[in-house]
Design a protein around this motif. Structure first.
Motif, PDB file in Angstrom:
ATOM      1  N   ARG A 175       0.811  -1.290  -0.020  1.00 55.06           N
ATOM      2  CA  ARG A 175      -0.061   0.112   0.071  1.00 55.06           C
ATOM      3  C   ARG A 175       0.984   1.314  -0.085  1.00 55.06           C
ATOM      4  NH1 ARG A 175      -3.900   2.791   4.081  1.00 55.06           N
ATOM      5  NH2 ARG A 175      -2.101   2.605   5.502  1.00 55.06           N
ATOM      6  N   HIS A 176       2.033   1.003   0.678  1.00 57.92           N
ATOM      7  CA  HIS A 176       2.825   2.435   0.868  1.00 57.92           C
ATOM      8  C   HIS A 176       3.250   3.007  -0.540  1.00 57.92           C
ATOM      9  CE1 HIS A 176       5.724   5.025   2.778  1.00 57.92           C
ATOM     10  NE2 HIS A 176       6.556   4.647   1.909  1.00 57.92           N
ATOM     11  N   VAL A 177       3.563   1.880  -1.408  1.00 63.95           N
ATOM     12  CA  VAL A 177       4.299   2.471  -2.564  1.00 63.95           C
ATOM     13  C   VAL A 177       3.230   3.177  -3.472  1.00 63.95           C
ATOM     14  CG1 VAL A 177       4.874   1.318  -4.958  1.00 63.95           C
ATOM     15  CG2 VAL A 177       5.831   0.294  -2.836  1.00 63.95           C
ATOM     16  N   LYS A 178       1.819   2.634  -3.505  1.00 58.01           N
ATOM     17  CA  LYS A 178       0.757   3.421  -4.183  1.00 58.01           C
ATOM     18  C   LYS A 178       0.873   4.824  -3.567  1.00 58.01           C
ATOM     19  CE  LYS A 178      -4.031   3.151  -5.551  1.00 58.01           C
ATOM     20  NZ  LYS A 178      -5.239   2.397  -5.071  1.00 58.01           N
ATOM     21  N   MET A 179       0.740   4.839  -2.243  1.00 57.64           N
ATOM     22  CA  MET A 179       0.305   6.089  -1.644  1.00 57.64           C
ATOM     23  C   MET A 179       1.487   7.294  -1.922  1.00 57.64           C
ATOM     24  SD  MET A 179      -1.429   4.994   2.090  1.00 57.64           S
ATOM     25  CE  MET A 179      -0.173   4.214   2.413  1.00 57.64           C
ATOM     26  N   VAL A 180       2.668   6.641  -1.986  1.00 55.14           N
ATOM     27  CA  VAL A 180       3.870   7.842  -2.075  1.00 55.14           C
ATOM     28  C   VAL A 180       3.853   8.124  -3.528  1.00 55.14           C
ATOM     29  CG1 VAL A 180       6.466   7.601  -2.370  1.00 55.14           C
ATOM     30  CG2 VAL A 180       5.571   6.406  -0.264  1.00 55.14           C
ATOM     31  N   ALA A 181       3.314   7.182  -4.374  1.00 47.85           N
ATOM     32  CA  ALA A 181       3.109   7.732  -5.902  1.00 47.85           C
ATOM     33  C   ALA A 181       2.092   8.880  -5.653  1.00 47.85           C
ATOM     34  CB  ALA A 181       2.935   6.536  -6.750  1.00 47.85           C
ATOM     35  N   ILE A 182       1.003   8.426  -5.291  1.00 46.73           N
ATOM     36  CA  ILE A 182      -0.097   9.404  -5.380  1.00 46.73           C
ATOM     37  C   ILE A 182       0.481  10.807  -4.578  1.00 46.73           C
ATOM     38  CG2 ILE A 182      -2.504   9.939  -4.153  1.00 46.73           C
ATOM     39  CD1 ILE A 182      -2.987   7.040  -4.368  1.00 46.73           C
ATOM     40  N   ILE A 183       0.942  10.598  -3.691  1.00 45.14           N
ATOM     41  CA  ILE A 183       1.184  11.981  -2.876  1.00 45.14           C
ATOM     42  C   ILE A 183       2.425  12.957  -3.912  1.00 45.14           C
ATOM     43  CG2 ILE A 183       2.496  13.071  -0.888  1.00 45.14           C
ATOM     44  CD1 ILE A 183      -0.508  12.083  -0.525  1.00 45.14           C
ATOM     45  N   GLY A 184       3.137  12.004  -4.318  1.00 40.72           N
ATOM     46  CA  GLY A 184       4.395  12.443  -5.460  1.00 40.72           C
ATOM     47  C   GLY A 184       3.655  13.033  -6.400  1.00 40.72           C
ATOM     48  N   PHE A 185       2.773  12.501  -7.220  1.00 43.26           N
ATOM     49  CA  PHE A 185       2.204  13.306  -8.279  1.00 43.26           C
ATOM     50  C   PHE A 185       1.319  14.379  -7.666  1.00 43.26           C
ATOM     51  CE2 PHE A 185       2.091   8.829 -10.348  1.00 43.26           C
ATOM     52  CZ  PHE A 185       3.324   8.888 -11.250  1.00 43.26           C
ATOM     53  N   ALA A 186       0.739  14.466  -6.673  1.00 40.32           N
ATOM     54  CA  ALA A 186      -0.175  15.509  -6.219  1.00 40.32           C
ATOM     55  C   ALA A 186       0.664  16.710  -5.736  1.00 40.32           C
ATOM     56  CB  ALA A 186      -0.995  15.086  -4.951  1.00 40.32           C
ATOM     57  N   TYR A 187       1.891  16.418  -5.340  1.00 40.45           N
ATOM     58  CA  TYR A 187       3.044  17.333  -4.978  1.00 40.45           C
ATOM     59  C   TYR A 187       3.294  18.056  -6.112  1.00 40.45           C
ATOM     60  CZ  TYR A 187       7.470  19.536  -3.417  1.00 40.45           C
ATOM     61  OH  TYR A 187       8.297  20.409  -3.184  1.00 40.45           O
ATOM     62  N   GLU A 188       3.772  17.294  -6.990  1.00 39.79           N
ATOM     63  CA  GLU A 188       4.506  17.912  -8.446  1.00 39.79           C
ATOM     64  C   GLU A 188       3.356  18.701  -9.242  1.00 39.79           C
ATOM     65  OE1 GLU A 188       7.549  17.874  -9.311  1.00 39.79           O
ATOM     66  OE2 GLU A 188       8.154  16.979  -7.609  1.00 39.79           O
ATOM     67  N   ARG A 189       2.211  18.156  -9.093  1.00 41.04           N
ATOM     68  CA  ARG A 189       1.196  19.184  -9.757  1.00 41.04           C
ATOM     69  C   ARG A 189       0.901  20.282  -9.131  1.00 41.04           C
ATOM     70  NH1 ARG A 189      -4.639  17.097 -12.034  1.00 41.04           N
ATOM     71  NH2 ARG A 189      -5.423  19.200 -12.352  1.00 41.04           N
ATOM     72  N   ALA A 190       0.898  20.350  -7.811  1.00 44.39           N
ATOM     73  CA  ALA A 190       0.686  21.501  -6.761  1.00 44.39           C
ATOM     74  C   ALA A 190       2.139  22.445  -7.082  1.00 44.39           C
ATOM     75  CB  ALA A 190       0.565  21.226  -5.468  1.00 44.39           C
ATOM     76  N   LEU A 191       3.120  21.951  -7.160  1.00 53.75           N
ATOM     77  CA  LEU A 191       4.356  22.614  -7.462  1.00 53.75           C
ATOM     78  C   LEU A 191       4.291  23.345  -8.774  1.00 53.75           C
ATOM     79  CD1 LEU A 191       6.987  23.496  -6.227  1.00 53.75           C
ATOM     80  CD2 LEU A 191       8.035  21.380  -7.311  1.00 53.75           C
ATOM     81  N   MET A 192       3.775  22.747  -9.832  1.00 56.45           N
ATOM     82  CA  MET A 192       3.457  23.192 -11.070  1.00 56.45           C
ATOM     83  C   MET A 192       2.657  24.423 -11.104  1.00 56.45           C
ATOM     84  SD  MET A 192       2.045  21.548 -14.593  1.00 56.45           S
ATOM     85  CE  MET A 192       0.671  21.260 -13.854  1.00 56.45           C
ATOM     86  N   HIS A 193       1.374  24.406 -10.435  1.00 58.32           N
ATOM     87  CA  HIS A 193       0.353  25.139 -10.356  1.00 58.32           C
ATOM     88  C   HIS A 193       1.021  26.608  -9.389  1.00 58.32           C
ATOM     89  CE1 HIS A 193      -3.630  27.096  -9.702  1.00 58.32           C
ATOM     90  NE2 HIS A 193      -3.426  27.210  -8.419  1.00 58.32           N
ATOM     91  N   SER A 194       1.576  26.011  -8.456  1.00 50.58           N
ATOM     92  CA  SER A 194       2.400  27.298  -7.893  1.00 50.58           C
ATOM     93  C   SER A 194       3.164  28.044  -8.686  1.00 50.58           C
ATOM     94  CB  SER A 194       3.081  26.742  -6.515  1.00 50.58           C
ATOM     95  OG  SER A 194       3.810  27.686  -5.778  1.00 50.58           O
ATOM     96  N   GLN A 195       4.065  27.108  -9.374  1.00 47.87           N
ATOM     97  CA  GLN A 195       5.031  28.305 -10.277  1.00 47.87           C
ATOM     98  C   GLN A 195       4.008  29.002 -11.445  1.00 47.87           C
ATOM     99  OE1 GLN A 195       7.239  24.533 -11.361  1.00 47.87           O
ATOM    100  NE2 GLN A 195       8.699  25.021  -9.973  1.00 47.87           N
ATOM    101  N   ARG A 196       3.076  28.370 -11.662  1.00 47.10           N
ATOM    102  CA  ARG A 196       2.253  28.990 -12.749  1.00 47.10           C
ATOM    103  C   ARG A 196       1.604  30.396 -12.073  1.00 47.10           C
ATOM    104  NH1 ARG A 196      -0.896  24.123 -15.948  1.00 47.10           N
ATOM    105  NH2 ARG A 196       0.851  23.739 -17.213  1.00 47.10           N
ATOM    106  N   ALA A 197       1.138  29.954 -10.854  1.00 47.10           N
ATOM    107  CA  ALA A 197       0.484  31.485 -10.081  1.00 47.10           C
ATOM    108  C   ALA A 197       1.607  32.406  -9.937  1.00 47.10           C
ATOM    109  CB  ALA A 197      -0.076  30.746  -8.721  1.00 47.10           C
ATOM    110  N   ASP A 198       2.983  31.933  -9.661  1.00 50.80           N
ATOM    111  CA  ASP A 198       3.905  33.239  -9.586  1.00 50.80           C
ATOM    112  C   ASP A 198       4.188  33.837 -10.835  1.00 50.80           C
ATOM    113  OD1 ASP A 198       4.505  32.451  -6.842  1.00 50.80           O
ATOM    114  OD2 ASP A 198       6.210  31.294  -7.371  1.00 50.80           O
TER     115      ASP A 198
END
Length: 134
Positions: A41-64
């Protein structure tokens, strides 16, 4: 007085203006009676959080970028209005203050701050997940 652990009871997170369900308590919980299932389960959860983090980071950069763009637009408009007015030439500080107090700039600034908060929350969860594997 609130308990800091209440912050872990997040049930949704907004990324790029869209809400996503998340159960942080479940993500951080470890069932010590079935470690094999937890590792899977951990592998899947890490992937989900990793993808969400990168998407949020991209959104933050676009907001800047949007914030910089609106700054430039309001700055140019302010300078043009000052030149058309024929009055005293405004100083750089005056223009900077006009831009930063404009409604347009403040709206974009709020969006950029919210995007940074999204990144921060997901980074904290990602870091916690990385500690969890140890």
């Amino acid at each position: 007085m609130k308990n800091l652990e209440e912050l872990l009871e997040i049930t949704s997170i907004k990324i790029g203006g869209e809400d996503y369900e998340i159960d942080t308590a479940d993500y951080l919980n470890v069932d010590s009676t079935n470690l094999r299932a937890e590792f899977e389960r951990h592998v899947k959860m890490v992937a989900i959080i990793g993808f969400a983090y990168e998407r949020a980071l991209m959104h933050s950069q676009r907001a800047d970028v949007s914030l910089d763009k609106i700054y430039a637009l309001v700055d140019a408009r302010t300078r043009n209005e000052a030149m058309d007015g024929g009055g005293k030439k405004p100083t750089e500080t005056m223009i900077d203050n006009i831009v930063k107090t404009s409604t347009e700039y403040q709206e974009y600034q709020q969006k950029a701050l919210e995007a940074k908060a999204e990144v921060g929350m997901l980074k904290a969860l990602r870091d916690a997940m990385n500690h969890r594997k140890d």
